[in-house]
Design an enzyme around this catalytic site. Sequence first.
Site, PDB file in Angstrom:
ATOM      1  CG  ASP A  66      -1.925   1.125   1.201  1.00  0.00           C
ATOM      2  OD1 ASP A  66      -2.004   1.830   0.180  1.00  0.00           O
ATOM      3  OD2 ASP A  66      -2.632   1.306   2.208  1.00  0.00           O
TER       4      ASP A  66
ATOM      5  CG  ASP B 184      -3.731   4.327  -4.195  1.00  0.00           C
ATOM      6  OD1 ASP B 184      -2.931   3.960  -3.313  1.00  0.00           O
ATOM      7  OD2 ASP B 184      -4.937   4.044  -4.166  1.00  0.00           O
TER       8      ASP B 184
END
Length: 457
Positions: free
Chosen positions: A126, A332
């Site tokens: 992440d 992201d």
Amino acid sequence: MASLLSLPSLLFLLVIITSLLVHSSSTRPHRSVKPRGTMLPGGFRIPLTHVDHGRKLTKSQRVQGWIQRGKYRLEAFNLMATNDPGSNTTSVPGINIQAPVCAGNGEYIMELTIGSPAVPVSVIMDTGSDLIWTQCMPCTQCFQQPTPIFNPAQSSTFQIIPHTSAMCDCENKYVFNCNNGCNDSYVYGGQSSTQGYMAEDTFIFGDSAPINNVGFGCGVDNQGLGLTRGSGIVGLGRGPFSLVSQLGVDQFSYCLPSMGDDTNGTVFFGAQANVNYSTISANYSTPLIQNPYQPSLYYVYVQAITVGRILLPISKDTLALNSHGNGGMILDSGTTLTYLRAKAFYALKTAFISQMQLNVSETPQPGLDLCFDLPATGMTGVVVPKLVLHFLGGFHLVLPTENYVISEPWNGVMCLSIVASGNSLSILGNMAQQNLLVLYDLGKETVSFIPNQCDQF
Ligand SMILES: *[C@@H]1O[C@H](CO)[C@@H](O)[C@H](O)[C@H]1NC(C)=O
Ligand SMILES: *[C@@H]1O[C@H](CO)[C@@H](O)[C@H](O)[C@H]1NC(C)=O
Ligand SMILES: *[C@@H]1O[C@H](CO)[C@@H](O)[C@H](O)[C@H]1NC(C)=O
Ligand SMILES: *[C@@H]1O[C@H](CO)[C@@H](O)[C@H](O)[C@H]1NC(C)=O
Ligand SMILES: *[C@@H]1O[C@H](CO)[C@@H](O)[C@H](O)[C@H]1NC(C)=O
Ligand SMILES: *[C@@H]1O[C@H](CO)[C@@H](O)[C@H](O)[C@H]1NC(C)=O
């Protein structure tokens, strides 16, 4: 706001406000707890497996998943990033808010081991959060996870981080409730929350040598639905407790293969991250932008966009981060589609419609904002205008068609994998990053997008 609330009320708030995810910090984040470069002479690499891998999903089910998870993630980022002066959820510099877990917690899984003897754990990569985190026994409450829950009692190298440690220093406080020292209270959004404590143990990442004393959160009271497919998270954000900061690496990179292929991607750390960029003379780099209101996230600045022959009629600051920490575009790893601020998206949509030889689909495609009816022959022979992102510093990223078009998410149509994000944050998603080595250089504060076949590593 968060620093004024007691932790129970914060928890309470977060459980109610779905998709928001917050932890409190009253001081400015420190860049790195350990000096750079001390733990990692040779660098290492880890295979990345898509969360859809091995699941028997149809294409339309996969696309639905991307849309659904992306929606949660965007909502969470937007809640974090909205700096509306009239709102009590205004973020202030130094208060770091974490990326979402649960629905929309991430799209790529990597394997690592914790402890001695080494126990394998699959975790979600992440770039939007900071902590390394897994569930630990004994659990007051644990959610289901794909690998066995880590048992500290069976690791000879496991240590609870003492309250006197630099990681628990209230000056460095990032993820802990300071009153309890290293008794960590970390709250994730979506329908999940977790509480636990900070510990350290020996980790092996992919082909790395064992790395001692890696700090991580041991979640022992974990409520909610848990992670989609991981047993934990490895945050690669800018905060001091992310893997990147703890290792002290100047560079990391990843390469995500075509979504349609069932092949693995790779994430590289340290000396391996550069792959072959140093041998290439072209400049594929743009500055990384920091947002003091969202210190964990990696921002880039897209100043203009070209679709085919048309330079979109949007002003240069449409996709810029403003001085209140709003807007901008983040990179992201946990969002598949690309979300463009509405103003830019509608200009892009108009430019596509005017240059495509196909009719806009009248059938609503929930979650996708622009689809075209395909002829009976399908995608064969369909000409799609080129899409070019013009980054700060003069680098132009010419995207391969598969990075912005989904062919037949549903029968008979093709759709853009770019959708409108509302009025604030934009996200450059995984699909737009396919077959590019995305190299984060934290020393130079640049990110590079180098064309590569990501299944070749
Ligand atoms: C923000 O909080 C203050 C004090 O708690 C309250 O009076 C005000 O109505 C709140 N504003 C909003 C927009 O919720
Ligand atoms: C956390 O705090 C509780 C009480 O506040 C204490 O009983 C417990 O031992 C602490 N755990 C750690 C790991 O420090
Ligand atoms: C992808 O990575 C996983 C986990 O490391 C591994 O089990 C699998 O064999 C890999 N698949 C391919 C096609 O290399
Ligand atoms: C577009 O729609 C019109 C009217 O329905 C139809 O006649 C035409 O064949 C369509 N064009 C394509 C390329 O599908
Ligand atoms: C490449 O572009 C980046 C970003 O604009 C810049 O910082 C860097 O100096 C450039 N590198 C070279 C070798 O020109
Ligand atoms: C090196 O970079 C070029 C991109 O310019 C790419 O085509 C090639 O596949 C790369 N080779 C390796 C081994 O990564």
